[in-house]
Design an enzyme around this catalytic site. Structure first.
Site, PDB file in Angstrom:
ATOM      1  N   THR A 182      -3.520  13.992 -14.489  1.00 59.99           N
ATOM      2  CA  THR A 182      -4.676  13.986 -15.377  1.00 59.99           C
ATOM      3  C   THR A 182      -4.964  15.394 -15.910  1.00 59.99           C
ATOM      4  OG1 THR A 182      -7.094  13.769 -15.305  1.00 59.99           O
ATOM      5  CG2 THR A 182      -6.023  14.087 -13.214  1.00 59.99           C
ATOM      6  N   ASP A 183      -5.727  15.448 -17.001  1.00 58.83           N
ATOM      7  CA  ASP A 183      -6.196  16.756 -17.506  1.00 58.83           C
ATOM      8  C   ASP A 183      -7.246  17.360 -16.575  1.00 58.83           C
ATOM      9  OD1 ASP A 183      -8.186  14.900 -18.051  1.00 58.83           O
ATOM     10  OD2 ASP A 183      -8.511  15.522 -20.134  1.00 58.83           O
ATOM     11  N   GLU A 184      -7.830  16.535 -15.703  1.00 56.36           N
ATOM     12  CA  GLU A 184      -8.953  17.020 -14.892  1.00 56.36           C
ATOM     13  C   GLU A 184      -8.516  18.062 -13.857  1.00 56.36           C
ATOM     14  OE1 GLU A 184     -11.859  14.086 -13.742  1.00 56.36           O
ATOM     15  OE2 GLU A 184     -11.173  12.734 -15.314  1.00 56.36           O
ATOM     16  N   TYR A 236     -12.009  13.835  -6.906  1.00 57.42           N
ATOM     17  CA  TYR A 236     -10.917  13.097  -7.570  1.00 57.42           C
ATOM     18  C   TYR A 236      -9.892  14.077  -8.138  1.00 57.42           C
ATOM     19  CZ  TYR A 236      -8.443  11.010 -11.527  1.00 57.42           C
ATOM     20  OH  TYR A 236      -7.463  10.644 -12.424  1.00 57.42           O
ATOM     21  N   LYS A 280      -5.881  14.738  -7.146  1.00 54.90           N
ATOM     22  CA  LYS A 280      -4.764  14.642  -8.092  1.00 54.90           C
ATOM     23  C   LYS A 280      -4.004  15.970  -8.150  1.00 54.90           C
ATOM     24  CE  LYS A 280      -3.791  11.639 -10.462  1.00 54.90           C
ATOM     25  NZ  LYS A 280      -2.960  10.408 -10.257  1.00 54.90           N
ATOM     26  N   ALA A 286      -3.616   5.042  -7.727  1.00 60.30           N
ATOM     27  CA  ALA A 286      -4.553   6.094  -7.301  1.00 60.30           C
ATOM     28  C   ALA A 286      -5.942   5.495  -7.213  1.00 60.30           C
ATOM     29  CB  ALA A 286      -4.556   7.239  -8.314  1.00 60.30           C
ATOM     30  N   ASP A 288       0.849  -1.191   0.000  1.00 53.46           N
ATOM     31  CA  ASP A 288       0.000   0.000   0.000  1.00 53.46           C
ATOM     32  C   ASP A 288       0.886   1.243   0.000  1.00 53.46           C
ATOM     33  OD1 ASP A 288      -1.772   2.061   0.691  1.00 53.46           O
ATOM     34  OD2 ASP A 288      -3.009   0.709   1.902  1.00 53.46           O
ATOM     35  N   LYS A 306     -15.902   2.692 -16.066  1.00 60.92           N
ATOM     36  CA  LYS A 306     -15.632   3.858 -16.903  1.00 60.92           C
ATOM     37  C   LYS A 306     -16.480   3.764 -18.174  1.00 60.92           C
ATOM     38  CE  LYS A 306     -12.291   5.348 -14.064  1.00 60.92           C
ATOM     39  NZ  LYS A 306     -11.428   4.395 -13.551  1.00 60.92           N
ATOM     40  N   TYR A 321     -25.119  10.199 -19.030  1.00 59.19           N
ATOM     41  CA  TYR A 321     -25.325  11.289 -18.071  1.00 59.19           C
ATOM     42  C   TYR A 321     -25.925  12.539 -18.734  1.00 59.19           C
ATOM     43  CZ  TYR A 321     -22.709   9.261 -14.147  1.00 59.19           C
ATOM     44  OH  TYR A 321     -22.295   8.503 -13.098  1.00 59.19           O
TER      45      TYR A 321
HETATM   46  N1  LIG Z   1      -8.040   6.358 -16.670  1.00 58.67           N
HETATM   47  C1  LIG Z   1      -7.822   7.537 -17.229  1.00 58.67           C
HETATM   48  O1  LIG Z   1      -8.455   7.868 -18.224  1.00 58.67           O
HETATM   49  C2  LIG Z   1      -6.757   8.471 -16.695  1.00 58.67           C
HETATM   50  C3  LIG Z   1      -6.459   9.628 -17.392  1.00 58.67           C
HETATM   51  C4  LIG Z   1      -5.422  10.438 -16.920  1.00 58.67           C
HETATM   52  C5  LIG Z   1      -4.726  10.070 -15.794  1.00 58.67           C
HETATM   53  N2  LIG Z   1      -5.045   8.930 -15.108  1.00 58.67           N
HETATM   54  C6  LIG Z   1      -4.233   8.570 -13.946  1.00 58.67           C
HETATM   55  O2  LIG Z   1      -3.539   7.377 -14.309  1.00 58.67           O
HETATM   56  C7  LIG Z   1      -3.337   6.559 -13.173  1.00 58.67           C
HETATM   57  C8  LIG Z   1      -3.832   5.153 -13.436  1.00 58.67           C
HETATM   58  O3  LIG Z   1      -5.220   5.201 -13.801  1.00 58.67           O
HETATM   59  P1  LIG Z   1      -6.010   3.840 -14.099  1.00 58.67           P
HETATM   60  O4  LIG Z   1      -7.211   4.227 -14.873  1.00 58.67           O
HETATM   61  O5  LIG Z   1      -5.080   2.824 -14.618  1.00 58.67           O
HETATM   62  O6  LIG Z   1      -6.450   3.441 -12.632  1.00 58.67           O
HETATM   63  P2  LIG Z   1      -7.094   2.084 -12.085  1.00 58.67           P
HETATM   64  O7  LIG Z   1      -8.175   2.525 -11.160  1.00 58.67           O
HETATM   65  O8  LIG Z   1      -7.412   1.154 -13.192  1.00 58.67           O
HETATM   66  O9  LIG Z   1      -5.902   1.425 -11.261  1.00 58.67           O
HETATM   67  C9  LIG Z   1      -5.388   1.974 -10.093  1.00 58.67           C
HETATM   68  C10 LIG Z   1      -4.418   0.966  -9.515  1.00 58.67           C
HETATM   69  O10 LIG Z   1      -3.853   1.528  -8.318  1.00 58.67           O
HETATM   70  C11 LIG Z   1      -3.868   0.550  -7.312  1.00 58.67           C
HETATM   71  N3  LIG Z   1      -3.951   1.229  -6.014  1.00 58.67           N
HETATM   72  C12 LIG Z   1      -4.978   1.976  -5.541  1.00 58.67           C
HETATM   73  N4  LIG Z   1      -4.717   2.384  -4.284  1.00 58.67           N
HETATM   74  C13 LIG Z   1      -3.485   1.910  -3.977  1.00 58.67           C
HETATM   75  C14 LIG Z   1      -2.674   1.997  -2.817  1.00 58.67           C
HETATM   76  N5  LIG Z   1      -3.083   2.660  -1.736  1.00 58.67           N
HETATM   77  N6  LIG Z   1      -1.469   1.390  -2.824  1.00 58.67           N
HETATM   78  C15 LIG Z   1      -1.048   0.704  -3.929  1.00 58.67           C
HETATM   79  N7  LIG Z   1      -1.794   0.567  -5.040  1.00 58.67           N
HETATM   80  C16 LIG Z   1      -2.992   1.166  -5.059  1.00 58.67           C
HETATM   81  C17 LIG Z   1      -5.112  -0.279  -7.598  1.00 58.67           C
HETATM   82  O11 LIG Z   1      -5.057  -1.559  -6.967  1.00 58.67           O
HETATM   83  C18 LIG Z   1      -5.079  -0.357  -9.116  1.00 58.67           C
HETATM   84  O12 LIG Z   1      -4.304  -1.440  -9.559  1.00 58.67           O
HETATM   85  C19 LIG Z   1      -4.032   7.259 -12.011  1.00 58.67           C
HETATM   86  O13 LIG Z   1      -3.076   7.971 -11.276  1.00 58.67           O
HETATM   87  C20 LIG Z   1      -5.006   8.207 -12.697  1.00 58.67           C
HETATM   88  O14 LIG Z   1      -5.259   9.338 -11.898  1.00 58.67           O
HETATM   89  C21 LIG Z   1      -6.042   8.129 -15.533  1.00 58.67           C
END
Ligand SMILES: NC(=O)c1ccc[n+]([C@@H]2O[C@H](COP(=O)([O-])OP(=O)(O)OC[C@H]3O[C@@H](n4cnc5c(N)ncnc54)[C@H](O)[C@@H]3O)[C@@H](O)[C@H]2O)c1
Length: 337
Positions: free
Chosen positions: A123-125, A150, A154, A81, A59, A189, A207
């Site tokens: 993220t862009d958000e 969220y 970030k 995250a 973690d 998603k 939505y």
């Molecule tokens: N999905 C998108 O479209 C998008 C766009 C821009 C940026 N991001 C960023 O990219 C990153 C990955 O996004 P994703 O969609 O692959 O996320 P996801 O939700 O699919 O995966 C997140 C991963 O983090 C792990 N995790 C969560 N809490 C944890 C902790 N406390 N310790 C260790 N591991 C932990 C989870 O087990 C999971 O494997 C994130 O930081 C997100 O903010 C995502």
């Protein structure tokens, strides 16, 4: 090279780990992931027995576990995250813990172990929303105006990353990406939710008026961009990564309905997300100019590949859609048929 990838069992982290294992078979890859509901090691089946790949269940909010895992690490790429905006609206506390506190714990360990690079996946958000009709796009200089819990978590983590660079000289880079989509995407998603619902003849919950627009990037392009930033990016800099399309909820549904040959009656308009950002768009000219990055998979091709993958991997998404997910889905959309 020893590289620690946090959140490597998630959607984008696992794509990056698979990419790295192919690109650099001699690099030691440590996947550090606690395996929340969103983490799933089967995403990494194809490289699990690779001799240079190691998984540590840990973690990022646990300082001792992070400290142990970072021993001898050259680079950290931080994906871990809590990522789903709707869940952050229901309960923001775990978002603050993981995204803010967890990032701080990683930064402290990175400082102690003098890592050569800490890359933060943002993220862009964090920049907030744009008008639907305006041509404006955000770039690396845009002010931060996060609007969901969220996005705020970030943004807070980004500020910590910059602060560790300016205060302690930690060699950091940050990337801001638009929405990713592709294989192994968790079906909460919009794109995998609509694909899997269509395949099950279930309604697609759109939505509000369905006009809120996003720019979608195919996940393998994201992995390539991160790799370029790691190998050629400038320390202390942020890079925006875009897919260069503008697609709203209705269009996502229509493309998927056409490809799966399902009726338009599956489109179901539901109450809008509170504070739903109208549009995101990024100007990615910096990464194009400095690192030569351009997406290789356009939306038409990417969505086709994604739908094919979900058609061929029903067992995977049926499994991740069972259990806790079902309760979340029913509470979120109140659509059980
Ligand atoms: N999905 C998108 O479209 C998008 C766009 C821009 C940026 N991001 C960023 O990219 C990153 C990955 O996004 P994703 O969609 O692959 O996320 P996801 O939700 O699919 O995966 C997140 C991963 O983090 C792990 N995790 C969560 N809490 C944890 C902790 N406390 N310790 C260790 N591991 C932990 C989870 O087990 C999971 O494997 C994130 O930081 C997100 O903010 C995502």
């Amino acid at each position: 090279m020893r590289i620690m990838v946090t959140g490597g069992a998630g959607f984008m982290g696992s794509d990056f780990v698979r990419y790295l294992a192919k690109e650099h078979p001699d690099w030691e890859i440590i996947n550090f992931d606690v395996l929340t509901y969103a983490g799933d090691l089967s995403r990494l089946n194809e490289i699990a027995s690779h001799p240079t790949y190691h998984f540590i269940k840990g973690d990022i909010t646990d300082p001792e576990a992070v400290d142990r895992a970072m021993e001898g690490v050259d680079m950290v790429v931080h994906f871990a995250a809590e990522t789903h905006v709707d869940r952050s609206i229901m309960d923001a506390s775990v978002f603050v813990r993981t995204n803010v506190l967890g990032t701080h714990i990683l930064l402290e360990a990175a400082r102690k172990h003098t890592v050569k690079r800490f890359h933060h996946v943002s993220t862009d958000e964090v920049y907030g929303e744009l008008d639907l009709e305006a041509n404006e796009k955000f770039n690396e200089e845009s002010p931060y105006r996060p609007r969901s819990p969220y996005a705020a978590s970030k943004a807070a983590s980004d500020h910590l990353v910059y602060a560790y660079h300016t205060t302690y000289g930690l060699p950091v880079t940050i990337s801001h990406s638009v929405n990713n989509y592709g294989v192994y995407h968790f079906p909460e998603k919009i794109i995998p939710l609509f694909i899997t619902n269509a395949l099950e003849d279930k309604p697609m919950p759109i939505y509000g008026d369905g006009l809120s627009a996003r720019d979608y990037l195919y996940v393998s392009d994201h992995s390539r961009a991160i790799h370029l930033i790691l190998t050629k990016g400038r320390i202390g800099e942020a890079y925006c990564i875009a897919g260069n399309n503008k697609t709203n909820g209705i269009q996502v549904a229509d493309v998927i309905l056409a490809a799966t040959n399902k009726p338009a009656t599956l489109k179901r308009f539901v109450k809008d997300r509170p504070g739903h950002d109208r549009r995101y768009a990024l100007d990615a000219s910096k990464i194009e100019r400095e690192l030569g990055f351009r997406p290789q998979v356009n939306f038409e091709e990417g969505i086709k590949r994604t739908i094919d993958w979900y058609r061929n991997n029903v067992e995977w998404w049926k499994r991740v859609k069972s259990g806790e997910y079902q309760k979340y889905y029913e509470r979120q959309y109140q659509l059980t048929k």
